[in-house]
Write a protein that holds these residues in place. Sequence first.
Motif, PDB file in Angstrom:
ATOM      1  N   UNK A 225     -38.256  -5.289  37.914  1.00  0.00           N
ATOM      2  CA  UNK A 225     -39.193  -4.339  37.313  1.00  0.00           C
ATOM      3  C   UNK A 225     -39.388  -4.688  35.850  1.00  0.00           C
ATOM      4  N   UNK A 226     -40.469  -4.203  35.270  1.00  0.00           N
ATOM      5  CA  UNK A 226     -40.732  -4.466  33.863  1.00  0.00           C
ATOM      6  C   UNK A 226     -39.743  -3.718  32.977  1.00  0.00           C
ATOM      7  N   UNK A 227     -39.411  -4.333  31.884  1.00  0.00           N
ATOM      8  CA  UNK A 227     -38.488  -3.776  30.902  1.00  0.00           C
ATOM      9  C   UNK A 227     -39.154  -2.613  30.183  1.00  0.00           C
ATOM     10  N   UNK A 228     -38.407  -1.545  29.978  1.00  0.00           N
ATOM     11  CA  UNK A 228     -38.896  -0.375  29.260  1.00  0.00           C
ATOM     12  C   UNK A 228     -37.944  -0.104  28.088  1.00  0.00           C
ATOM     13  N   UNK A 229     -38.438  -0.290  26.872  1.00  0.00           N
ATOM     14  CA  UNK A 229     -37.603  -0.160  25.677  1.00  0.00           C
ATOM     15  C   UNK A 229     -36.959   1.220  25.602  1.00  0.00           C
ATOM     16  N   UNK A 230     -37.703   2.263  25.902  1.00  0.00           N
ATOM     17  CA  UNK A 230     -37.155   3.617  25.796  1.00  0.00           C
ATOM     18  C   UNK A 230     -36.012   3.829  26.798  1.00  0.00           C
ATOM     19  N   UNK A 231     -36.160   3.318  27.998  1.00  0.00           N
ATOM     20  CA  UNK A 231     -35.078   3.454  28.979  1.00  0.00           C
ATOM     21  C   UNK A 231     -33.823   2.742  28.490  1.00  0.00           C
ATOM     22  N   UNK A 232     -34.008   1.553  27.893  1.00  0.00           N
ATOM     23  CA  UNK A 232     -32.861   0.810  27.359  1.00  0.00           C
ATOM     24  C   UNK A 232     -32.217   1.595  26.212  1.00  0.00           C
ATOM     25  N   UNK A 233     -33.026   2.168  25.328  1.00  0.00           N
ATOM     26  CA  UNK A 233     -32.485   2.956  24.210  1.00  0.00           C
ATOM     27  C   UNK A 233     -31.728   4.180  24.725  1.00  0.00           C
ATOM     28  N   UNK A 234     -32.235   4.799  25.773  1.00  0.00           N
ATOM     29  CA  UNK A 234     -31.534   5.939  26.379  1.00  0.00           C
ATOM     30  C   UNK A 234     -30.159   5.507  26.902  1.00  0.00           C
ATOM     31  N   UNK A 235     -30.118   4.332  27.534  1.00  0.00           N
ATOM     32  CA  UNK A 235     -28.839   3.808  28.034  1.00  0.00           C
ATOM     33  C   UNK A 235     -27.888   3.505  26.875  1.00  0.00           C
ATOM     34  N   UNK A 236     -28.409   2.931  25.798  1.00  0.00           N
ATOM     35  CA  UNK A 236     -27.576   2.620  24.635  1.00  0.00           C
ATOM     36  C   UNK A 236     -26.945   3.896  24.089  1.00  0.00           C
ATOM     37  N   UNK A 237     -27.739   4.936  23.922  1.00  0.00           N
ATOM     38  CA  UNK A 237     -27.224   6.210  23.396  1.00  0.00           C
ATOM     39  C   UNK A 237     -26.128   6.779  24.298  1.00  0.00           C
ATOM     40  N   UNK A 238     -26.408   6.810  25.598  1.00  0.00           N
ATOM     41  CA  UNK A 238     -25.449   7.363  26.558  1.00  0.00           C
ATOM     42  C   UNK A 238     -24.143   6.550  26.563  1.00  0.00           C
ATOM     43  N   UNK A 239     -24.267   5.231  26.549  1.00  0.00           N
ATOM     44  CA  UNK A 239     -23.080   4.375  26.607  1.00  0.00           C
ATOM     45  C   UNK A 239     -22.304   4.386  25.289  1.00  0.00           C
ATOM     46  N   UNK A 240     -23.001   4.517  24.171  1.00  0.00           N
ATOM     47  CA  UNK A 240     -22.281   4.600  22.886  1.00  0.00           C
ATOM     48  C   UNK A 240     -21.443   5.873  22.848  1.00  0.00           C
ATOM     49  N   UNK A 241     -22.006   6.981  23.313  1.00  0.00           N
ATOM     50  CA  UNK A 241     -21.215   8.239  23.376  1.00  0.00           C
ATOM     51  C   UNK A 241     -20.038   8.071  24.306  1.00  0.00           C
ATOM     52  N   UNK A 242     -20.243   7.441  25.456  1.00  0.00           N
ATOM     53  CA  UNK A 242     -19.172   7.214  26.413  1.00  0.00           C
ATOM     54  C   UNK A 242     -18.076   6.347  25.809  1.00  0.00           C
ATOM     55  N   UNK A 243     -18.480   5.275  25.129  1.00  0.00           N
ATOM     56  CA  UNK A 243     -17.496   4.342  24.555  1.00  0.00           C
ATOM     57  C   UNK A 243     -16.658   5.037  23.477  1.00  0.00           C
ATOM     58  N   UNK A 244     -17.316   5.788  22.631  1.00  0.00           N
ATOM     59  CA  UNK A 244     -16.558   6.496  21.575  1.00  0.00           C
ATOM     60  C   UNK A 244     -15.624   7.517  22.168  1.00  0.00           C
TER      61      UNK A 244
END
Length: 185
Positions: free
Chosen positions: A166-185
Amino acid sequence: MRLLLAGATHGYFPILYVNEKAIKAQIAVGVQTYEKYLGKKPRGIWLPECGYVPEADKYLKEFGIEYVILESHGILYANPTPIYGTFAPIVSPDGVIAFGRDLESSRQVWSSVCGYPGDYNYREFYRDIGYDADYEYIKPYIAHNGVRVNTGIKYHRITGETENKDLYDVQWAMDSVEKQARSFL
């Protein structure tokens, strides 16, 4: 925050040990580069590929390196065996402090199977227009001899283990980054 030193060319110390001067050069050039661009002396080094050899300690000390980050088994199989595993640093006989990579954190950060890099919202590293685009379209942007190469332009997201991406969606990637950064911390 302080950046860590790296070896000059990411040379793996356990292999370079056959010529001890190569380890010294990795450290020396790394330190020179660090000081040139950051304007201060490094205190620690993330060992290339986390590979440690005790023989490097004298060079680490010579260049003022106080601590290293090494692979977890370098801590777990130390003699004596540390009682806290990788959850506390140990000190080498030469006084270099060693921190082991935490296995769980490493999996989260590096594994494409069970870690963050495998998130289907991230850009697919292996799909590139240098190989995907029509040859006549891409020809002016690839190697002069006509060989297709990676261009760095990637339109697809990971999507899974299928050729159809599927085509890359910058906003979806940014949403994943936010969620994973909270998880990692």
